[in-house]
Design a protein around this motif. Structure first.
Motif, PDB file in Angstrom:
ATOM      1  N   SER A   2      -3.319   6.625  -5.205  1.00 24.34           N
ATOM      2  CA  SER A   2      -4.499   5.923  -5.563  1.00 24.34           C
ATOM      3  C   SER A   2      -4.830   4.355  -4.651  1.00 24.34           C
ATOM      4  CB  SER A   2      -4.613   5.880  -6.727  1.00 24.34           C
ATOM      5  OG  SER A   2      -5.721   5.869  -7.152  1.00 24.34           O
ATOM      6  N   ARG A   3      -3.454   3.170  -4.942  1.00 25.14           N
ATOM      7  CA  ARG A   3      -4.203   1.701  -4.646  1.00 25.14           C
ATOM      8  C   ARG A   3      -4.565   1.786  -3.074  1.00 25.14           C
ATOM      9  NH1 ARG A   3      -0.170   0.608  -8.834  1.00 25.14           N
ATOM     10  NH2 ARG A   3       1.279   0.662  -7.517  1.00 25.14           N
ATOM     11  N   ILE A   4      -3.531   2.784  -2.498  1.00 24.90           N
ATOM     12  CA  ILE A   4      -3.244   2.725  -1.063  1.00 24.90           C
ATOM     13  C   ILE A   4      -4.743   3.103  -0.439  1.00 24.90           C
ATOM     14  CG2 ILE A   4      -2.413   3.716   0.984  1.00 24.90           C
ATOM     15  CD1 ILE A   4       0.517   3.323   0.137  1.00 24.90           C
ATOM     16  N   GLU A   5      -4.760   4.103  -1.346  1.00 26.14           N
ATOM     17  CA  GLU A   5      -6.529   5.154  -0.822  1.00 26.14           C
ATOM     18  C   GLU A   5      -8.064   4.238  -0.265  1.00 26.14           C
ATOM     19  OE1 GLU A   5      -6.589   9.296  -2.143  1.00 26.14           O
ATOM     20  OE2 GLU A   5      -5.145   9.607  -0.950  1.00 26.14           O
TER      21      GLU A   5
ATOM     22  N   ASN B  77      -1.443  -3.470   0.233  1.00 20.09           N
ATOM     23  CA  ASN B  77      -1.289  -3.121   1.569  1.00 20.09           C
ATOM     24  C   ASN B  77       0.177  -2.439   1.546  1.00 20.09           C
ATOM     25  OD1 ASN B  77      -1.208  -3.762   4.224  1.00 20.09           O
ATOM     26  ND2 ASN B  77      -0.736  -6.394   4.076  1.00 20.09           N
ATOM     27  N   PRO B  78      -0.192  -1.241   1.943  1.00 20.84           N
ATOM     28  CA  PRO B  78       1.086  -0.552   2.638  1.00 20.84           C
ATOM     29  C   PRO B  78       2.098  -1.523   3.761  1.00 20.84           C
ATOM     30  CG  PRO B  78      -0.329   0.570   3.506  1.00 20.84           C
ATOM     31  CD  PRO B  78      -0.916  -0.364   2.738  1.00 20.84           C
ATOM     32  N   THR B  79       3.731  -0.970   3.685  1.00 21.16           N
ATOM     33  CA  THR B  79       4.816  -1.070   4.594  1.00 21.16           C
ATOM     34  C   THR B  79       4.456  -0.226   5.482  1.00 21.16           C
ATOM     35  OG1 THR B  79       6.328   0.183   3.681  1.00 21.16           O
ATOM     36  CG2 THR B  79       6.118  -2.363   3.311  1.00 21.16           C
ATOM     37  N   ILE B  80       4.514  -0.722   6.968  1.00 18.65           N
ATOM     38  CA  ILE B  80       4.627   0.103   7.518  1.00 18.65           C
ATOM     39  C   ILE B  80       5.530   1.464   7.591  1.00 18.65           C
ATOM     40  CG2 ILE B  80       6.508  -0.623   9.673  1.00 18.65           C
ATOM     41  CD1 ILE B  80       3.629   0.573  10.721  1.00 18.65           C
ATOM     42  N   PHE B  81       6.580   1.415   7.176  1.00 20.46           N
ATOM     43  CA  PHE B  81       7.257   2.363   6.439  1.00 20.46           C
ATOM     44  C   PHE B  81       6.731   3.286   5.798  1.00 20.46           C
ATOM     45  CE2 PHE B  81      10.925   3.772   3.837  1.00 20.46           C
ATOM     46  CZ  PHE B  81      11.667   5.007   4.816  1.00 20.46           C
ATOM     47  N   THR B  82       6.173   2.739   4.314  1.00 24.54           N
ATOM     48  CA  THR B  82       4.949   3.874   3.897  1.00 24.54           C
ATOM     49  C   THR B  82       4.412   4.259   4.559  1.00 24.54           C
ATOM     50  OG1 THR B  82       5.314   2.212   1.754  1.00 24.54           O
ATOM     51  CG2 THR B  82       3.435   3.532   1.108  1.00 24.54           C
TER      52      THR B  82
ATOM     53  N   ILE C 181       7.711   6.407  -4.504  1.00 28.07           N
ATOM     54  CA  ILE C 181       7.092   5.581  -4.444  1.00 28.07           C
ATOM     55  C   ILE C 181       6.568   6.563  -5.940  1.00 28.07           C
ATOM     56  CG2 ILE C 181       6.060   7.618  -3.714  1.00 28.07           C
ATOM     57  CD1 ILE C 181       4.112   5.210  -2.157  1.00 28.07           C
ATOM     58  N   ASP C 182       5.903   5.272  -6.267  1.00 32.00           N
ATOM     59  CA  ASP C 182       4.844   5.171  -7.758  1.00 32.00           C
ATOM     60  C   ASP C 182       3.726   6.328  -7.770  1.00 32.00           C
ATOM     61  OD1 ASP C 182       3.183   4.671  -9.936  1.00 32.00           O
ATOM     62  OD2 ASP C 182       3.467   2.243 -10.128  1.00 32.00           O
ATOM     63  N   PRO C 183       3.062   6.800  -8.332  1.00 32.81           N
ATOM     64  CA  PRO C 183       2.086   7.526  -7.690  1.00 32.81           C
ATOM     65  C   PRO C 183       1.284   7.234  -7.842  1.00 32.81           C
ATOM     66  CG  PRO C 183       3.749   8.573  -9.474  1.00 32.81           C
ATOM     67  CD  PRO C 183       4.168   7.898  -8.635  1.00 32.81           C
TER      68      PRO C 183
ATOM     69  N   SER D  38      -2.880  16.779  -3.284  1.00 34.37           N
ATOM     70  CA  SER D  38      -3.310  15.922  -3.913  1.00 34.37           C
ATOM     71  C   SER D  38      -2.334  14.664  -3.930  1.00 34.37           C
ATOM     72  CB  SER D  38      -3.286  16.914  -5.399  1.00 34.37           C
ATOM     73  OG  SER D  38      -1.948  16.725  -5.732  1.00 34.37           O
ATOM     74  N   GLN D  39      -3.042  13.917  -4.261  1.00 31.53           N
ATOM     75  CA  GLN D  39      -1.703  12.858  -4.774  1.00 31.53           C
ATOM     76  C   GLN D  39      -0.721  13.121  -5.157  1.00 31.53           C
ATOM     77  OE1 GLN D  39      -4.566  10.111  -7.121  1.00 31.53           O
ATOM     78  NE2 GLN D  39      -5.673   8.975  -4.721  1.00 31.53           N
ATOM     79  N   ALA D  40      -0.553  14.280  -6.305  1.00 31.97           N
ATOM     80  CA  ALA D  40       0.559  14.079  -6.978  1.00 31.97           C
ATOM     81  C   ALA D  40       1.729  14.871  -5.908  1.00 31.97           C
ATOM     82  CB  ALA D  40       0.710  14.923  -8.089  1.00 31.97           C
ATOM     83  N   ASP D  41       0.532  15.911  -5.292  1.00 27.27           N
ATOM     84  CA  ASP D  41       1.401  16.279  -3.939  1.00 27.27           C
ATOM     85  C   ASP D  41       2.030  15.851  -2.563  1.00 27.27           C
ATOM     86  OD1 ASP D  41       1.313  18.889  -5.576  1.00 27.27           O
ATOM     87  OD2 ASP D  41      -0.555  19.610  -5.308  1.00 27.27           O
ATOM     88  N   LEU D  42       0.677  14.784  -2.689  1.00 24.99           N
ATOM     89  CA  LEU D  42       1.323  14.026  -1.397  1.00 24.99           C
ATOM     90  C   LEU D  42       2.614  13.097  -1.722  1.00 24.99           C
ATOM     91  CD1 LEU D  42       1.317  12.584   1.510  1.00 24.99           C
ATOM     92  CD2 LEU D  42      -0.868  11.353  -0.093  1.00 24.99           C
ATOM     93  N   VAL D  43       2.644  12.430  -2.460  1.00 25.16           N
ATOM     94  CA  VAL D  43       3.854  11.637  -3.210  1.00 25.16           C
ATOM     95  C   VAL D  43       5.288  12.654  -3.222  1.00 25.16           C
ATOM     96  CG1 VAL D  43       4.605  10.451  -5.377  1.00 25.16           C
ATOM     97  CG2 VAL D  43       2.620   9.726  -5.015  1.00 25.16           C
ATOM     98  N   GLY D  44       5.452  13.875  -3.657  1.00 29.00           N
ATOM     99  CA  GLY D  44       6.086  15.233  -4.166  1.00 29.00           C
ATOM    100  C   GLY D  44       6.906  14.996  -2.436  1.00 29.00           C
TER     101      GLY D  44
END
Length: 78
Positions: free
Chosen positions: A42-45, A50-55, A36-38, A24-30
């Motif tokens: 959602s905004r990236i997907e 525009n996510p940074t290369i580090f993100t 990172i803001d959970p 899930s998105q929440a699991d990915l954040v974990g």
């Protein structure tokens, strides 16, 4: 190819990989290192940010894939 098109394609690829892995998105954040803001996942997907290369690197690590697999898109022939 427009910037918005690229962002949508990368976001779609991230979502596809996440779903394939049953995460899930929440699991990915974990699973991601650092803060990172959970809602950012959602905004990236959705291609709305525009996510940074580090993100992107942290997302790739959390999904256990190579970074290139997130951005491996075909350029348009315009």
């Amino acid at each position: 190819m427009e910037k918005s098109d690229i962002l949508k394609l990368v976001g779609k690829r991230i979502k596809e990989l996440r779903i394939q892995k049953g995460i899930s998105q929440a699991d990915l954040v974990g699973r991601m290192s650092g803060e990172i803001d959970p809602t950012n996942i959602s905004r990236i997907e959705a291609g709305r940010t525009n996510p940074t290369i580090f993100t992107l690197y942290r997302i790739a690590e959390a999904l256990d894939v190579k970074l290139v697999s997130l951005i491996d898109i075909e350029p348009s022939n315009n």
